[in-house]
Design a protein around this motif. Structure first.
Motif, PDB file in Angstrom:
ATOM      1  N   ARG A  21      -3.272 -24.743  -6.029  1.00  0.00           N
ATOM      2  CA  ARG A  21      -2.973 -24.813  -4.596  1.00  0.00           C
ATOM      3  C   ARG A  21      -1.702 -25.635  -4.373  1.00  0.00           C
ATOM      4  NH1 ARG A  21      -7.534 -27.514  -2.090  1.00  0.00           N
ATOM      5  NH2 ARG A  21      -6.391 -29.420  -2.458  1.00  0.00           N
ATOM      6  N   LEU A  22      -0.768 -25.071  -3.620  1.00  0.00           N
ATOM      7  CA  LEU A  22       0.442 -25.779  -3.190  1.00  0.00           C
ATOM      8  C   LEU A  22       0.475 -25.772  -1.670  1.00  0.00           C
ATOM      9  CD1 LEU A  22       3.218 -24.370  -5.552  1.00  0.00           C
ATOM     10  CD2 LEU A  22       2.499 -26.741  -5.386  1.00  0.00           C
ATOM     11  N   THR A  23       0.835 -26.891  -1.080  1.00  0.00           N
ATOM     12  CA  THR A  23       0.867 -27.003   0.373  1.00  0.00           C
ATOM     13  C   THR A  23       2.105 -27.781   0.801  1.00  0.00           C
ATOM     14  OG1 THR A  23      -1.549 -27.061   0.380  1.00  0.00           O
ATOM     15  CG2 THR A  23      -0.453 -27.733   2.400  1.00  0.00           C
ATOM     16  N   VAL A  24       2.726 -27.322   1.889  1.00  0.00           N
ATOM     17  CA  VAL A  24       3.863 -28.010   2.498  1.00  0.00           C
ATOM     18  C   VAL A  24       3.473 -28.283   3.937  1.00  0.00           C
ATOM     19  CG1 VAL A  24       6.313 -27.906   3.066  1.00  0.00           C
ATOM     20  CG2 VAL A  24       5.457 -26.699   1.044  1.00  0.00           C
ATOM     21  N   ARG A  25       3.491 -29.556   4.325  1.00  0.00           N
ATOM     22  CA  ARG A  25       3.111 -29.947   5.691  1.00  0.00           C
ATOM     23  C   ARG A  25       4.228 -30.775   6.298  1.00  0.00           C
ATOM     24  NH1 ARG A  25      -3.191 -31.118   5.885  1.00  0.00           N
ATOM     25  NH2 ARG A  25      -2.549 -31.332   8.023  1.00  0.00           N
TER      26      ARG A  25
END
Length: 94
Positions: A21-25
């Protein structure tokens, strides 16, 4: 959330032995965090987590994020979904 990508090694995520899982916030004040998580159920394998916090940027485009996503993906074992996460970034007018 600006962009994200997920993958797993089985038909259903709930039955997966490995997940990526990769996330950009982005916070309302302009700071951006990019983080990646690799999990495994296999004995002898280690899960991995990595992330980077980027200070508020006056730039309205997200060109600077692709290298950060790739670094975090490499550090967290999520290289195979880095391109999908980059592709999920908001479109820019050319």
């Amino acid at each position: 959330m600006i962009a994200s990508a997920r993958d797993w090694d089985n038909q259903y995520e709930s039955q997966a032995n490995r997940t990526w899982r990769l996330t950009v916030r982005e916070h309302e004040d302009g700071r951006v965090i990019v983080y990646g998580v690799y999990t495994t159920q296999f004995q002898g394998e280690r899960a991995a987590r990595a992330g980077e916090l980027i200070p508020a940027n006056s730039d309205t485009d997200y060109d600077y994020l692709a290298p950060v996503i790739r670094r975090v993906a490499e550090a967290s074992g999520c290289e195979q979904i880095a391109a999908a996460c980059i592709a999920d970034l908001p479109a820019q007018e050319i």
